[in-house]
Design a protein around this motif. Structure first.
Motif, mmCIF file in Angstrom:
data_model
loop_
_atom_site.group_PDB
_atom_site.id
_atom_site.type_symbol
_atom_site.label_atom_id
_atom_site.label_comp_id
_atom_site.label_asym_id
_atom_site.label_seq_id
_atom_site.Cartn_x
_atom_site.Cartn_y
_atom_site.Cartn_z
ATOM 1 N N UNK B 176 10.436 17.069 10.186
ATOM 2 C CA UNK B 176 10.198 15.997 9.217
ATOM 3 C C UNK B 176 8.877 15.305 9.501
ATOM 4 N N UNK B 177 8.095 15.113 8.452
ATOM 5 C CA UNK B 177 6.836 14.374 8.601
ATOM 6 C C UNK B 177 7.131 12.881 8.731
ATOM 7 N N UNK B 178 6.485 12.239 9.684
ATOM 8 C CA UNK B 178 6.595 10.787 9.855
ATOM 9 C C UNK B 178 5.162 10.227 9.896
ATOM 10 N N UNK B 179 4.556 10.049 8.713
ATOM 11 C CA UNK B 179 3.172 9.550 8.743
ATOM 12 C C UNK B 179 3.062 8.125 9.279
ATOM 13 N N UNK B 180 4.126 7.332 9.097
ATOM 14 C CA UNK B 180 4.107 5.954 9.615
ATOM 15 C C UNK B 180 4.768 5.927 10.983
ATOM 16 N N UNK B 181 3.982 6.152 12.021
ATOM 17 C CA UNK B 181 4.556 6.162 13.373
ATOM 18 C C UNK B 181 3.486 5.754 14.372
ATOM 19 N N UNK B 274 6.207 -4.766 22.664
ATOM 20 C CA UNK B 274 5.686 -3.423 22.366
ATOM 21 C C UNK B 274 6.327 -2.834 21.113
ATOM 22 N N UNK B 275 7.595 -3.149 20.858
ATOM 23 C CA UNK B 275 8.222 -2.679 19.616
ATOM 24 C C UNK B 275 7.499 -3.315 18.427
ATOM 25 N N UNK B 276 7.161 -4.574 18.546
ATOM 26 C CA UNK B 276 6.457 -5.251 17.458
ATOM 27 C C UNK B 276 5.086 -4.599 17.220
ATOM 28 N N UNK B 277 4.367 -4.349 18.320
ATOM 29 C CA UNK B 277 3.053 -3.707 18.172
ATOM 30 C C UNK B 277 3.179 -2.316 17.556
ATOM 31 N N UNK B 278 4.175 -1.552 18.031
ATOM 32 C CA UNK B 278 4.337 -0.185 17.525
ATOM 33 C C UNK B 278 4.684 -0.215 16.040
ATOM 34 N N UNK B 279 5.566 -1.143 15.639
ATOM 35 C CA UNK B 279 5.939 -1.233 14.219
ATOM 36 C C UNK B 279 4.753 -1.673 13.363
ATOM 37 N N UNK B 280 4.004 -2.651 13.856
ATOM 38 C CA UNK B 280 2.825 -3.099 13.092
ATOM 39 C C UNK B 280 1.877 -1.934 12.840
ATOM 40 N N UNK B 281 1.620 -1.172 13.896
ATOM 41 C CA UNK B 281 0.679 -0.057 13.724
ATOM 42 C C UNK B 281 1.279 1.046 12.850
ATOM 43 N N UNK B 282 2.577 1.329 13.067
ATOM 44 C CA UNK B 282 3.229 2.392 12.305
ATOM 45 C C UNK B 282 3.144 2.109 10.808
ATOM 46 N N UNK B 283 3.423 0.858 10.436
ATOM 47 C CA UNK B 283 3.445 0.495 9.013
ATOM 48 C C UNK B 283 2.029 0.492 8.439
ATOM 49 N N UNK B 284 1.081 -0.004 9.220
ATOM 50 C CA UNK B 284 -0.311 -0.050 8.738
ATOM 51 C C UNK B 284 -0.885 1.359 8.621
ATOM 52 N N UNK B 285 -0.416 2.271 9.475
ATOM 53 C CA UNK B 285 -1.020 3.601 9.461
ATOM 54 C C UNK B 285 -0.535 4.410 8.271
ATOM 55 N N UNK B 286 -1.454 5.071 7.612
ATOM 56 C CA UNK B 286 -1.071 5.923 6.477
ATOM 57 C C UNK B 286 -0.946 5.161 5.183
ATOM 58 N N UNK B 287 -1.279 3.835 5.218
ATOM 59 C CA UNK B 287 -1.264 3.050 3.972
ATOM 60 C C UNK B 287 -2.361 3.552 3.045
#
Lengths: 160, 287
Positions: B176-181, B274-287
């Protein structure tokens, strides 16, 4: 029972035959069996980077590899760079920019940066900083090493 | 700081490796990049009777991607993943190359292998975390042939896996592709093992999250998924509040150990940050 192997390694372009016990690290084969004492051993568990050499062109910690694994492969050590009379560009840059004090870690830094500059002849300061963080130097504070790497990259004549 | 004696065997194929593993028995170990194993041998924390050097089994050095997903051969170096330039793979699975810089250093990444890291199963290892995050499958080959193990069944304990003594890991598959990660971690010195690491992946439909994965490293005997944090996100509208709630849920759910690197409370705090940082980056990435 010792596990003994007859191997051949191309070191700095020269084929060398050597008989080694399998548990002997590449670093110890270089230093003790082949007399190439330019490769230094600091921590012997892959943290300090002093023993960095190139294996088939890639930087590798010679304390985390057994000599027998280098059979049939190409290894480059600091002895393959310049000579005391004729330093190569990177070595000269270390001298010019005071990239060393005691010199113990220097061979590892030279081989590490040789690999970087071959892969990327024009690295950014950040890329140099990231790669230099691989190895430990307890004298210089790294500023001289970073300047030396910058100078060598800018002189665009990294000896290979 | 010298390893104890062992027998050395170099092999060129998976078949040769498996038949030697079968013949030599449980004290024999496979040697890939050796960036964890040889250090442990130098300390004599590991004393294998024999090493089967698979580092020159060239057939296991590949990254391929197609409509079925991504396949990474066990002997692919960390550096090769970091430099992944396949346009499809680097868009759909970009968290792999983006996270590689956290692994050790340049020399370590040039020699160490993807499959070796998964088989070593360190609870703070980046590839172990991302394999769990992305629902990977592990291909194992033994004398009876090949089997595919879902990653959720693969890590069984501290440096322990589901691999049998005569089995060898040959490939990791991600379907499965996970572009937001994204993955974030904290250690005292860059390149050291993380004190705590967190990885996050979300599937988004507009600003609505349809599926989520949160994985934490360094807080348990294996890398772990945190269902309590995932359930906060799945079905929710993603905003700063939801991210904060998920991070807090992750911190409540983990039960970290204490050691010289930090107390349990400190690790719990790091988990939230770190969960907050990872989620922030995951959501921002691939926008």
């Amino acid at each position: 029972m010792k596990d003994i192997h007859d191997i051949e390694i191309t070191i700095n372009g020269e084929r060398r035959a050597v008989t080694v016990e399998s548990r002997r690290t590449l670093a110890d084969v270089l230093r003790h069996d082949l007399g190439l004492t330019g490769t230094h051993l600091g921590c012997e568990h892959g943290v300090c980077g002093a023993c960095t050499v190139l294996v088939d062109g890639l930087p590798a910690r010679s304390c985390l590899m057994f000599g027998v694994q280098a059979d049939g492969r190409e290894v480059e050590t600091v002895e393959g760079l310049g000579t005391p009379e004729n330093l190569n560009t990177l070595q000269q840059a270390f001298m010019t920019e005071h990239g060393l004090q005691c010199g113990f870690c220097t061979p590892g830094f030279l081989m590490l940066l040789t690999a970087l500059l071959r892969e990327n002849p024009n690295p950014s300061d950040d890329e140099i900083r990231d790669v230099v963080a691989s190895n430990i130097c307890r004298c210089t504070g790294y500023a001289g090493i970073l300047r030396a790497a910058r100078l060598a990259a800018d002189s665009d004549a990294i000896a290979t | 700081m010298k390893p104890s004696a062992f027998e050395y065997h170099r092999v060129r194929s998976v078949d040769e490796a498996v038949s030697l593993l079968t013949r030599l028995g449980g004290d024999a170990k496979l040697l890939a990049g050796g960036q964890s194993l040889v250090g442990m041998m130098n300390f004599r924390l590991a004393r294998p009777s024999a090493l089967i050097d698979i580092s020159l089994v060239d057939a296991l050095n590949y990254i391929t991607s197609n409509e079925e997903g991504l396949r990474i051969g066990a002997l692919t170096s960390h550096r090769a993943v970091e430099r992944l330039d396949d346009p499809v793979a680097s868009e759909r699975f970009s968290v792999l190359p983006r996270s590689a810089h956290w692994i050790g250093h340049y020399a370590i990444r040039s020699v160490g292998t993807f499959g070796g890291s998964i088989a070593h199963a360190d609870p703070a290892a980046e590839w172990c975390m991302l394999a769990l995050l992305l629902d990977a499958e592990v291909v194992a080959v033994g004398p009876q042939g090949e089997r595919v193990v879902p990653i959720g069944d693969f890590f069984t304990g501290f440096l322990q896996t589901d691999l049998a003594e005569d089995e060898m890991l040959t490939e990791v598959r991600i379907r499965t592709a996970w572009p937001h990660a994204a993955l974030h971690e904290f250690s005292r010195r860059h390149g050291d093992f993380a004190i705590v690491a967190a990885a996050a992946a979300v599937q988004m439909s507009g600003d609505h999250c349809t599926d989520a994965r949160i994985v934490i490293g360094g807080v348990d005997s294996t890398v772990i998924r945190v269902a309590d944090a995932e359930s906060v996100l799945t079905g929710a509208t993603i905003n700063a509040e939801a991210i904060g709630e998920a991070a807090a849920a992750a911190a409540r759910a983990v039960d970290p150990p204490e050691d010289l690197n930090g107390s349990a409370a400190y690790r719990r705090h790091l988990t939230e940050v770190l969960v907050r940082r990872a989620l922030d980056e995951a959501i921002a990435h691939g926008e």
